[in-house]
Each structure stands twice: as C-alpha cells, then as structure tokens.
Design an enzyme around this catalytic site. Structure first.
Site, PDB file in Angstrom:
ATOM      1  N   GLY A 180       0.747  -1.257   0.000  1.00  0.00           N
ATOM      2  CA  GLY A 180       0.000   0.000   0.000  1.00  0.00           C
ATOM      3  C   GLY A 180       0.775   1.304   0.000  1.00  0.00           C
ATOM      4  O   GLY A 180       0.146   2.359  -0.025  1.00  0.00           O
ATOM      5  N   GLY A 182       2.687   2.545  -2.409  1.00  0.00           N
ATOM      6  CA  GLY A 182       3.036   3.000  -3.761  1.00  0.00           C
ATOM      7  C   GLY A 182       2.287   4.249  -4.197  1.00  0.00           C
ATOM      8  O   GLY A 182       1.156   4.511  -3.770  1.00  0.00           O
ATOM      9  N   CYS A 185      -1.010   3.539  -5.928  1.00  0.00           N
ATOM     10  CA  CYS A 185      -1.693   2.470  -5.202  1.00  0.00           C
ATOM     11  C   CYS A 185      -2.846   3.002  -4.362  1.00  0.00           C
ATOM     12  O   CYS A 185      -2.709   4.028  -3.704  1.00  0.00           O
ATOM     13  CB  CYS A 185      -0.649   1.835  -4.292  1.00  0.00           C
ATOM     14  SG  CYS A 185      -1.350   0.757  -3.082  1.00  0.00           S
TER      15      CYS A 185
HETATM   16  P1  5GP Z   1       6.209   3.858  -6.031  1.00  0.00           P
HETATM   17  O1  5GP Z   1       7.690   3.836  -6.175  1.00  0.00           O
HETATM   18  O2  5GP Z   1       5.517   4.357  -7.254  1.00  0.00           O
HETATM   19  O3  5GP Z   1       5.770   4.583  -4.797  1.00  0.00           O
HETATM   20  O4  5GP Z   1       5.746   2.352  -5.798  1.00  0.00           O
HETATM   21  C1  5GP Z   1       5.981   1.347  -6.743  1.00  0.00           C
HETATM   22  C2  5GP Z   1       5.334   0.070  -6.278  1.00  0.00           C
HETATM   23  O5  5GP Z   1       3.912   0.225  -6.154  1.00  0.00           O
HETATM   24  C3  5GP Z   1       5.467  -1.101  -7.228  1.00  0.00           C
HETATM   25  O6  5GP Z   1       6.735  -1.687  -7.222  1.00  0.00           O
HETATM   26  C4  5GP Z   1       4.364  -2.036  -6.720  1.00  0.00           C
HETATM   27  O7  5GP Z   1       4.790  -2.796  -5.613  1.00  0.00           O
HETATM   28  C5  5GP Z   1       3.304  -1.072  -6.235  1.00  0.00           C
HETATM   29  N1  5GP Z   1       2.172  -0.992  -7.183  1.00  0.00           N
HETATM   30  C6  5GP Z   1       2.216  -0.824  -8.505  1.00  0.00           C
HETATM   31  N2  5GP Z   1       0.963  -0.772  -9.042  1.00  0.00           N
HETATM   32  C7  5GP Z   1       0.119  -0.920  -8.025  1.00  0.00           C
HETATM   33  C8  5GP Z   1      -1.304  -0.982  -7.919  1.00  0.00           C
HETATM   34  O8  5GP Z   1      -2.058  -0.835  -8.873  1.00  0.00           O
HETATM   35  N3  5GP Z   1      -1.814  -1.200  -6.676  1.00  0.00           N
HETATM   36  C9  5GP Z   1      -1.004  -1.352  -5.601  1.00  0.00           C
HETATM   37  N4  5GP Z   1      -1.546  -1.624  -4.428  1.00  0.00           N
HETATM   38  N5  5GP Z   1       0.337  -1.273  -5.656  1.00  0.00           N
HETATM   39  C10 5GP Z   1       0.890  -1.063  -6.851  1.00  0.00           C
END
Ligand code: 5GP
Length: 345
Positions: A180, A182, A185
């Site tokens: 959660g 991300g 996300c």
């Molecule tokens: P960020 O670096 O953008 O904060 O986080 C990247 C991570 O968000 C990804 O590696 C993956 O674990 C997570 N993530 C990617 N797409 C989704 C999504 O649609 N839902 C959720 N819950 N997590 C996501």
C-alpha cells in the site's frame, strides 16, 4: 477481542536522519556500489541496489539498458512475450542486473522456466500484490527446487517478519516489502490493509538478516531522502516506480498539453492496467491502482544521478563509507514536520 498494535508505525516522512561525526571529508569517498552475497544464489552481484519496479510503465527494455549503465537493477514487466524477452536478452550486452518478473499461475511458471532455461538470465522477481497467499511460497519453493542455487529469487510483497521468514525458508534470497505505500496504489483505501513503509522495512529487514536473507523496500519513495531512509532502516535494495515513471525510458509517448510535457503512469492493479494487459477486469476484483499523468523528466540517468548524489551526501553526513554501513551509522529522529514547504507550490 480484536487486537490493536499500539506501537506507532512510521512512514519515511515521519523521521529524519541524525547527522553524526564522520571520517569522510567528501562525498566522493562514499562507496555506493555494494557487492551482494545471497543466501541461496551462488553468484555475487555488484550494484547500488536501486531497482526499477516491474510495472508495465517502468520495467521496460529501454530502462534495463539505461539502468545497467548506472549500476542499477531493472525488474522487467511481465507482459512482454517470451520471444520479446529472449530476443532482448540476446541483444543486450549485460543481463547481470536484469530480473524477469512473474506471477504465480501455472502458465507463468512455464513461461519463467522457458526463459530461465535459455541461460540468458538468472534472476526472477516473483511478484504478487498479496504475498500472504500460500501459493506464493509454494511457487518460490518449486522454482528453488528446480534451479537450486543457480538463480536469484526475489519474492513478495509482505510487510511482516513472519511472512518474510516464510518466503526465505521456501527459497527466496530477497523479500520484497510494501503493501500500500506506492504512488499509484489505492489498496489502503479500498481494503483498509497496509502498513507504514518505514516500520515494515525495519521489521522485515531485521527478520531477513537474522537468517541471511535480504529485503527490497518496494514503494513509497518520493525523493532521494526517502531512499536513504529505506537504506537506513535496513533495506538492501530499494524499488522505485513513480519516481522514474516520467523518464524517457519509461513506456508511453510524451503527452504535450498546455506547454506541459507529461507521461501516463498507472498502477498495475488499476482498472486501466487490467483492461490493457489482461483484456478485462474480473468481476470479483476492485481497482487498487491509480491512473495519473506525471511530468516528463527526460533520461532516467538525470533522476538516478540525483538519487546517487543524495545517497553519497547522506553517507557523508553520518559517516558511512560503504552502502552497507548506512544502517549501522544511522539514527532516526521521529519528527512532527520534516520539510518547510512554504515555497513548494
Ligand atoms: P512507487 O515507487 O511508485 O511509490 O511504488 C511502486 C510500487 O507500487 C510497485 O513496485 C508495486 O509494488 C506497487 N504498485 C504498482 N501498481 C500498483 C497498484 O495498482 N496497486 C497497488 N496496491 N500497488 C501497486
């Protein structure tokens, strides 16, 4: 009665790192390339530990090429065909820092084996949103039994010590941590499930290190300082999605609108991603991802050099000569406010 865990759970924004007496006179003295040794995988790996997320937008072939030059890792997105992946791996000079990605369905196991059997790549990221599903550990075990210590396995995502250890015991070298946090996300909003990322990283790193495993802090980094905090909390690798999704090497064309240059970025559980990559969204699923347009940021090297500059500078502030020394040298302040944003908007 329902239990409440009363210890305060922290995000990166809830802490700052205390500066300390240091023996480093310049950030040039900070060595940000670590030689990783793993619990199962027989080879070592030299990298800064910065890892590109296997999202459809970021885990591209172009990204893998650029990141290899920068000593960073790329987890390729899993929607490429076997042929596309094999022909990329054949054309790419160096696949040392490349992981292929997979889910846990039977056909995905077969696809993974087909690619691994070419011998062109030996690193796999087994990635599902909910790493607590028993079939994840089973999948990891099957892969480890088939390939023994010839492959590096990363698996996730989890946020607690019990499942971190379960995955390592079943054959994972590296556990991916984050539910959660991300940028794309909305799991926490839709399900109410999740854990503030810094606390998750600290607990899972401790659990993994106790049994010679490692972790990759996945999601929630918004700036170089957050990455340093992940390392300071014990992360061995840090995975980035949103921070790199505006790069030239990320998927999608640059969108020009009102003098602005933008790129489309979407969560892998968003309705958009489900429709685009699976052709439909199953009726029992709710969207757990966002679709956003973010500023185009040019070559990924620009962002990564900024990240490396931040890590080197932080290491100089706390006296960490090697990347691996960061957690030993770091002390956190719990803070009410970390930034002065008066001119930020
Ligand atoms: P960020 O670096 O953008 O904060 O986080 C990247 C991570 O968000 C990804 O590696 C993956 O674990 C997570 N993530 C990617 N797409 C989704 C999504 O649609 N839902 C959720 N819950 N997590 C996501």
């Amino acid at each position: 009665m329902t239990t409440i865990i009363d210890n305060i759970q922290l995000d990166y924004s809830d802490v700052l790192i205390q500066p300390k007496r240091t023996t480093l006179n310049s950030r040039k003295e900070a060595d940000i390339i670590r030689t990783y040794k793993f619990k199962y995988y027989k080879n070592t790996l030299n990298s800064t530990g910065i890892t590109v997320a296997n999202m459809a937008t970021t885990g591209t072939f172009e990204m893998a090429k650029a990141m290899t030059e920068l000593n960073g890792i790329t987890c390729l997105q899993k929607h490429y065909t076997v042929d596309e992946i094999i022909s990329f791996l054949k054309s790419n000079k160096n696949n040392e820092l490349v992981f292929i990605s997979t889910g846990i369905k039977d056909d995905e196991f077969a696809k993974t084996c087909q690619i691994l059997d070419t011998g062109l790549v030996d690193k796999v990221c087994v990635d599902i949103a909910n790493g607590y599903i028993p079939n994840l550990a089973k999948f990891v075990k099957k892969l480890r039994e088939k390939y023994d210590n010839n492959i590096l396995i990363m698996a996730g995502n989890v946020v607690t010590s019990d499942m971190t250890q379960e995955l390592i015991l079943n054959g994972a070298d590296l556990v991916k941590v984050g539910i959660g946090p991300g940028s794309a996300c909305i799991t926490r909003k839709i399900t109410g499930v999740g854990r503030p990322q810094l606390s998750a990283v600290m607990e899972c790193a401790d659990a993994a290190h106790g049994m010679n495993g490692m972790i990759c802090a996945d999601g929630g980094c918004t700036c170089p300082g957050d990455i340093v905090k992940a390392y300071a909390g014990g992360a061995d690798f840090v995975m980035l999605g949103g921070m790199l999704a505006g790069s030239k090497e990320a998927a999608g064309e640059v969108i020009k609108r009102d003098d602005k240059e933008l790129k489309l970025f979407y969560g892998m559980s968003s309705q958009y991603a489900q429709n685009k990559h699976w052709g439909k969204m199953n009726s029992y699923r709710a969207s757990e991802g966002r679709v956003v347009e973010i500023p185009y940021t040019g070559p990924v090297a620009v962002k990564i050099e900024e990240v490396y500059g931040g890590i080197r500078s932080a290491m100089t502030y706390i006296g960490a000569r090697r990347l691996k020394d960061i957690p030993k040298c770091a002390t956190f302040y719990k803070v009410n406010r970390q930034l002065n944003e008066v001119f930020a908007k």
